[in-house]
Design a protein around this motif. Structure first.
Motif, PDB file in Angstrom:
ATOM      1  N   ARG A  69      -7.204  14.170  -9.953  1.00 26.49           N
ATOM      2  CA  ARG A  69      -7.066  13.964 -11.395  1.00 26.49           C
ATOM      3  C   ARG A  69      -5.724  13.305 -11.732  1.00 26.49           C
ATOM      4  N   ARG A  70      -4.650  13.756 -11.078  1.00 30.53           N
ATOM      5  CA  ARG A  70      -3.311  13.189 -11.337  1.00 30.53           C
ATOM      6  C   ARG A  70      -3.234  11.713 -10.947  1.00 30.53           C
ATOM      7  N   LEU A  71      -3.871  11.340  -9.827  1.00 30.35           N
ATOM      8  CA  LEU A  71      -3.801   9.967  -9.361  1.00 30.35           C
ATOM      9  C   LEU A  71      -4.369   9.006 -10.404  1.00 30.35           C
ATOM     10  N   TYR A  72      -5.399   9.438 -11.090  1.00 28.44           N
ATOM     11  CA  TYR A  72      -6.033   8.577 -12.075  1.00 28.44           C
ATOM     12  C   TYR A  72      -5.685   8.964 -13.508  1.00 28.44           C
ATOM     13  N   GLY A  73      -4.668   9.773 -13.685  1.00 29.30           N
ATOM     14  CA  GLY A  73      -4.225  10.118 -15.034  1.00 29.30           C
ATOM     15  C   GLY A  73      -5.335  10.689 -15.892  1.00 29.30           C
ATOM     16  N   GLY A  74      -6.116  11.567 -15.316  1.00 35.26           N
ATOM     17  CA  GLY A  74      -7.260  12.115 -16.047  1.00 35.26           C
ATOM     18  C   GLY A  74      -8.487  11.247 -15.840  1.00 35.26           C
ATOM     19  N   SER A  75      -8.379  10.211 -15.009  1.00 36.71           N
ATOM     20  CA  SER A  75      -9.381   9.232 -14.658  1.00 36.71           C
ATOM     21  C   SER A  75      -9.461   8.172 -15.730  1.00 36.71           C
ATOM     22  N   GLN A  76      -9.447   6.940 -15.281  1.00 41.59           N
ATOM     23  CA  GLN A  76      -9.390   5.780 -16.180  1.00 41.59           C
ATOM     24  C   GLN A  76     -10.677   5.610 -16.915  1.00 41.59           C
TER      25      GLN A  76
ATOM     26  N   LEU B  80      -2.164   8.597  14.239  1.00 43.89           N
ATOM     27  CA  LEU B  80      -1.395   7.374  14.010  1.00 43.89           C
ATOM     28  C   LEU B  80      -0.165   7.640  13.158  1.00 43.89           C
ATOM     29  N   ALA B  81      -0.336   8.414  12.089  1.00 43.48           N
ATOM     30  CA  ALA B  81       0.799   8.693  11.201  1.00 43.48           C
ATOM     31  C   ALA B  81       1.879   9.467  11.929  1.00 43.48           C
ATOM     32  N   SER B  82       1.477  10.385  12.799  1.00 40.42           N
ATOM     33  CA  SER B  82       2.486  11.148  13.539  1.00 40.42           C
ATOM     34  C   SER B  82       3.217  10.262  14.546  1.00 40.42           C
ATOM     35  N   ASP B  83       2.603   9.152  14.926  1.00 41.65           N
ATOM     36  CA  ASP B  83       3.252   8.188  15.820  1.00 41.65           C
ATOM     37  C   ASP B  83       4.071   7.151  15.054  1.00 41.65           C
ATOM     38  N   GLY B  84       4.160   7.300  13.740  1.00 39.46           N
ATOM     39  CA  GLY B  84       4.954   6.381  12.930  1.00 39.46           C
ATOM     40  C   GLY B  84       4.222   5.137  12.472  1.00 39.46           C
ATOM     41  N   VAL B  85       2.906   5.070  12.685  1.00 43.19           N
ATOM     42  CA  VAL B  85       2.115   3.926  12.254  1.00 43.19           C
ATOM     43  C   VAL B  85       1.785   4.093  10.771  1.00 43.19           C
ATOM     44  N   ALA B  86       1.861   3.019  10.009  1.00 44.91           N
ATOM     45  CA  ALA B  86       1.515   3.081   8.590  1.00 44.91           C
ATOM     46  C   ALA B  86       0.006   3.280   8.432  1.00 44.91           C
ATOM     47  N   VAL B  87      -0.365   4.122   7.494  1.00 41.85           N
ATOM     48  CA  VAL B  87      -1.765   4.388   7.192  1.00 41.85           C
ATOM     49  C   VAL B  87      -2.008   3.960   5.750  1.00 41.85           C
ATOM     50  N   LEU B  88      -3.001   3.113   5.532  1.00 40.72           N
ATOM     51  CA  LEU B  88      -3.343   2.617   4.202  1.00 40.72           C
ATOM     52  C   LEU B  88      -4.612   3.316   3.741  1.00 40.72           C
ATOM     53  N   ALA B  89      -4.534   4.008   2.621  1.00 34.89           N
ATOM     54  CA  ALA B  89      -5.700   4.680   2.042  1.00 34.89           C
ATOM     55  C   ALA B  89      -6.052   3.983   0.737  1.00 34.89           C
ATOM     56  N   VAL B  90      -7.213   3.340   0.703  1.00 35.73           N
ATOM     57  CA  VAL B  90      -7.685   2.692  -0.523  1.00 35.73           C
ATOM     58  C   VAL B  90      -8.641   3.673  -1.190  1.00 35.73           C
ATOM     59  N   VAL B  91      -8.312   4.064  -2.414  1.00 28.51           N
ATOM     60  CA  VAL B  91      -9.115   5.056  -3.130  1.00 28.51           C
ATOM     61  C   VAL B  91      -9.725   4.422  -4.372  1.00 28.51           C
ATOM     62  N   ARG B  92     -10.758   5.053  -4.881  1.00 27.57           N
ATOM     63  CA  ARG B  92     -11.493   4.506  -6.016  1.00 27.57           C
ATOM     64  C   ARG B  92     -11.538   5.524  -7.149  1.00 27.57           C
ATOM     65  N   ASP B  93     -11.598   5.021  -8.361  1.00 31.68           N
ATOM     66  CA  ASP B  93     -11.716   5.872  -9.538  1.00 31.68           C
ATOM     67  C   ASP B  93     -12.928   6.790  -9.361  1.00 31.68           C
ATOM     68  N   PRO B  94     -12.733   8.117  -9.417  1.00 32.13           N
ATOM     69  CA  PRO B  94     -13.854   9.029  -9.187  1.00 32.13           C
ATOM     70  C   PRO B  94     -14.966   8.897 -10.220  1.00 32.13           C
TER      71      PRO B  94
END
Length: 194
Positions: A187-194, A16-30
């Motif tokens: 680790r970077r996404l959560y700034g060392g994890s919240q 989908l991404a290669s076809d230009g479709v937006a991809v939404l990734a919802v992530v959670r605090d590890p």
């Protein structure tokens, strides 16, 4: 072209991404992910998970301290490559400009700003009262029949909200053990994890 929102696997997302479709990734605090796994494995859904989860539950309940439970959970996450999957998802999103990464906790704590950003990135004109109406109709409280009086309090009252609050109250050595097990990108996404 209208396409309903649905869940896709990694290969679908790449196509989908290669076809230009937006991809939404919802992530959670590890940290919250680990605590949620510990909580659900020790208390819930055991009869539906089979023999492996019975063994895992017994092993987890044999852990005497918080730190032992954390170390055991991390070994499970390593065996199932949970943090590796998380890292590959983030790497994929970094490589695709039409991929949007949203933290689950931001959806709960700042729904207007977070969903405004999502709809803006998807070029969906939901702002102001239209956005508020959307959030009111699609909230956990709306589906459960609860009345929303304070969005921050309602997020704290949900199971996910409680797990996130438990993550905030986790001892520093246990938190550090989880954070140390994370790939650097996570680790970077959560700034060392919240």
């Amino acid at each position: 072209m209208y396409s309903p929102i649905r869940r896709f696997g990694p290969e679908d997302a790449k196509t989908l991404a290669s076809d230009g479709v937006a991809v939404l990734a919802v992530v959670r605090d590890p940290v919250a992910m680990v605590l949620s796994w510990i909580k659900s494995t020790s208390k819930y859904h055991i009869t539906k998970r089979g023999e492996e989860m019975f063994r895992r539950r017994a092993d987890l309940l044999a852990c005497k301290t918080e730190h032992e439970r954390i170390v055991y959970a991390i070994s499970y996450f390593a065996e199932k490559d949970r943090f590796g999957q998380y890292d590959r998802l983030l790497a994929f999103c970094e490589d695709h400009p039409n991929a949007i990464v949203v933290r689950y906790e931001d959806c709960c704590s700042e729904p207007n700003a977070t969903f405004g950003r999502i709809f803006g990135a998807l070029d969906i004109g939901m702002k102001g009262d239209v956005l508020k109406s959307f959030l009111d109709r699609h909230s956990f409280e709306a589906y459960s029949g609860r009345l929303i009086t304070d969005p921050a309090a309602s997020a704290e009252s949900s199971l996910q909200g409680r797990t996130h609050l438990e993550a905030q109250a986790l001892s520093e050595p246990s938190r550090a053990t989880i954070v140390q097990a994370l790939p650097p990108r996570v680790r970077r996404l959560y700034g060392g994890s919240q």
